[in-house]
Every structure is written in structure tokens, then in C-alpha cells.
Design an enzyme around this catalytic site. Structure first.
Site, PDB file in Angstrom:
ATOM      1  CD  GLN A  10      52.648   3.662 -15.220  1.00  8.00           C
ATOM      2  OE1 GLN A  10      51.577   4.227 -15.074  1.00  8.00           O
ATOM      3  NE2 GLN A  10      53.314   3.692 -16.351  1.00  8.00           N
ATOM      4  CB  SER A  94      51.242   8.213  -9.486  1.00  8.78           C
ATOM      5  OG  SER A  94      51.048   8.672 -10.804  1.00  8.78           O
ATOM      6  CG  LEU A  95      48.482   4.015 -11.093  1.00  7.64           C
ATOM      7  CD1 LEU A  95      47.516   2.927 -10.643  1.00  7.64           C
ATOM      8  CD2 LEU A  95      49.240   3.522 -12.316  1.00  7.64           C
ATOM      9  NE  ARG A 119      46.389   9.792 -13.592  1.00  9.53           N
ATOM     10  CZ  ARG A 119      47.535   9.270 -13.186  1.00  9.53           C
ATOM     11  NH1 ARG A 119      47.844   8.022 -13.552  1.00  9.53           N
ATOM     12  NH2 ARG A 119      48.370   9.951 -12.429  1.00  9.53           N
ATOM     13  CG  HIS A 207      53.576  12.716 -11.276  1.00  8.16           C
ATOM     14  ND1 HIS A 207      52.260  13.048 -11.022  1.00  8.16           N
ATOM     15  CD2 HIS A 207      53.639  11.366 -11.227  1.00  8.16           C
ATOM     16  CE1 HIS A 207      51.569  11.929 -10.812  1.00  8.16           C
ATOM     17  NE2 HIS A 207      52.387  10.911 -10.928  1.00  8.16           N
ATOM     18  CD  GLN A 256      47.714  12.208  -9.707  1.00  6.61           C
ATOM     19  OE1 GLN A 256      47.681  12.163 -10.919  1.00  6.61           O
ATOM     20  NE2 GLN A 256      47.430  11.172  -8.927  1.00  6.61           N
TER      21      GLN A 256
END
Length: 317
Positions: A10, A94-95, A119, A207, A256
Site C-alpha cells: 500500500q 504488507s498486503l 483485511r 503494523h 503481520q
């Protein structure tokens, strides 16, 4: 050749991403159209329309960014697989980790998109109505960034928090959390010699511990999921390496969302394992820059456009 495939996260989204693939490749077009149908029970978005036309403010909202980015990644991955290009090692920022799990065959297309839509929704809900911020810190060591975050958290008595969120590459670490805490940590880091502090175009304190509610909701979703054995080696964000046999994919994905992402460590792990070629998939070329700043003697390709894809296929052939 030992190949790594890395997926963007992202912040790299842009209006128009994937339009040229959609117009030229039927497999990509089917993926994007199917994505809209898959996520409609979770979020009211037309993946193609939002990705190609914006507005950028909506595309940058995590509820919409996540399905759009992962649909793009799945579409390009299908084109690579059709050309016989598959990863020896894969990871994502991340994603992007979810796209890596698709590449490795751990989760299928429909399940990945369903999970990533949830999510995005859960992460947006976790940060709702809270002034939050993420900033990239340039030119500071890990220990100094952690010291700044610890100092601010103690000074604010944990009422507001700031944490290291992404270890992107040597000299670039992202901090995340409540806006007041991020600003105080940024001031501390400037005084400590950081070269620059850059706000990121994201919509949540990703995060960090503030994402625990999202992690808890995702844990409930993962209980219903059948995670397959990977057919390529997956490097996990919160480890910076492969998981041990005792660790589960579901627990690592739950962790995560509320823990630091060790991209720099992941890239070093791939290089140490003999990966000599890496393909970045996603808008922009940010991860390619991180890779070049992290390891030597690795050939890096970035696939953002059809031109990038076709040039990469020519060179790899």
C-alpha cells in the site's frame, strides 16, 4: 537463474494502474472483472473503474486499495505463470504478502480476494475516527528509530503510540501510529540526525498495536481457511525469512497486520539463498529501489505496465 518475485504494498497505488493490461490481455481482464464480483459482499467497489479512473482519494482508502492492488498482482502473476515464469522464492510488502501466497499456491484467487477485502475493511475499522499517521524516516539506523519510538511512548504513557512499521532497506524505516506520537518521534529523529521525514499516502496506523482488533477479526476468518502447502518458498513479513514447520501461516498473517514488516531482511534472505534475479510486481518501482539499496549482484525487473511486462519477458527469454 534463481528467481524471486516480490509484491508491492500500500502506498504505491495510482489511478490508471492495470488499464493497459486490461485492454490487452484477456486473462488479466477476467481477473479484474471477477475480483469485483468476489469482493462485493464485503466492499462496494468496482475494481476496474476505481483502479482506472479513481478518484485517488478513494483508491488510497485501505478498504479499496487492498483489493485493487491484489487483483492487479494476481492478474500479472497469471500472465507470468502462462509464460512459465514461477518463483523460487516469493514475498510481499504488507498486503503484498497475500499476493505472494497466491503465487505460491497457498491460497486460490477467490479466497485471497475475499480475505484481502475483509483485511482492508477490518483495518479501516480499527483506525476509524483516530488521528493517525505513517512516515518514512530516511537516514537513521534501526536502533535510533526504536529508541525514538520507545522514548515517545514512555513520555506519552502509552496513551498514544508510535512503532517502527516497515524496515524497507538500509536508511529507510517507516514509523506508524497516532499522529501526535508520530510527530513527536519525527521531531526526535530530526534532532538525532535523520535526513528526511516523509509522510506516506496511507489511511491507517498499519503494523502497530492499534491494528490488534483487525488481527483478532482476521484470526476468526483464518479458522475457516484451508492453507495449502506452498510450491515456492514464502518469506514472511514478520520474520524476514521462511517459517519453521511449527509456525502456521494463519498465525503469521494475524501477527503481520500488527507487527513490523522486515522487507530488508527478506531481500537479504533471498540473496543469501542464491536468488540472482528478482521481479517486482505492482505500481511504481519503490521495491526495486529498496532491493538495489539492500543487496548487490541481483538483477531486478519491475512490472508496472504492459511495456515493463513484455520487456521483462524478452530479457528473461
Amino acid at each position: 537463474m534463481k528467481l524471486g518475485i516480490v509484491y508491492a504494498g500500500q502506498g504505491s497505488q495510482r489511478v490508471g494502474m492495470g488499464k493497459d493490461f486490461y485492454d490487452k490481455y484477456e486473462d488479466f481482464r477476467e481477473t479484474i472483472d471477477k475480483a469485483t464480483e468476489t469482493v462485493k459482499g464485503v466492499t462496494d467497489m468496482d475494481v476496474a473503474k476505481l483502479s482506472f479512473e479513481g478518484p485517488v482519494e478513494q483508491l488510497s482508502d485501505t478498504r479499496y486499495t487492498q483489493p485493487a492492488m491484489v487483483a492487479f498482482a494476481i492478474g500479472v502473476t497469471k500472465l507470468l505463470h502462462k509464460k512459465g515464469i514461477k518463483a523460487d522464492y516469493t514475498c510481499g510488502l504488507s498486503l503484498g504478502e497475500y499476493s505472494a501466497l497466491y503465487e505460491a499456491g497457498v491460497l486460490d484467487e477467490e479466497k485471497i480476494l475475499e480475505l484481502i477485502a475483509k483485511r482492508g475493511k477490518y483495518m479501516a475499522e480499527a483506525a476509524a475516527d483516530r488521528p493517525v499517521k505513517m512516515c518514512a524516516v530516511l537516514g537513521a539506523e534501526r536502533e535510533v528509530v526504536k529508541e525514538a519510538c520507545d522514548y515517545v511512548n514512555n513520555a506519552l504513557c502509552q496513551e498514544f503510540i508510535v512503532q517502527p512499521a516497515n524496515y524497507n532497506c538500509p536508511g529507510q524505516i517507516v514509523i506508524s501510529g497516532d499522529a501526535v506520537a508520530v510527530d513527536k518521534a519525527s521531531a526526535y529523529l530530526k534532532d538525532a540526525g535523520a535526513k528526511r521525514i516523509l509522510p506516506l499516502k496511507v489511511s491507517g496506523p498499519f503494523h502497530t498495536k492499534l491494528m490488534k482488533p483487525a488481527g483478532d477479526k482476521l484470526a476468526n476468518e483464518f479458522e475457516k481457511v484451508d492453507f495449502k502447502n506452498p510450491n515456492s518458498k514464502v518469506i514472511f513479513n514478520c520474520l524476514g525469512k521462511e517459517k519453521s514447520p511449527e509456525e502456521s501461516v494463519s498465525k503469521l498473517l494475524e501477527k503481520q497486520v500488527q507487527s513490523s514488516v522486515y522487507l530488508e531482511d527478506s531481500i537479504k534472505y533471498m540473496a543469501d539463498a542464491g536468488v540472482d534475479t528478482i521481479i517486482e510486481i505492482g505500481p511504481g518501482k519503490a521495491i526495486s529501489k529498496f532491493i538495489n539499496k539492500t543487496v548487490d549482484n541481483v538483477k531486478v525487473y519491475s512490472i508496472d505496465t504492459v511495456e515493463d511486462f513484455e520487456k521483462t519477458m524478452e530479457e528473461l527469454a
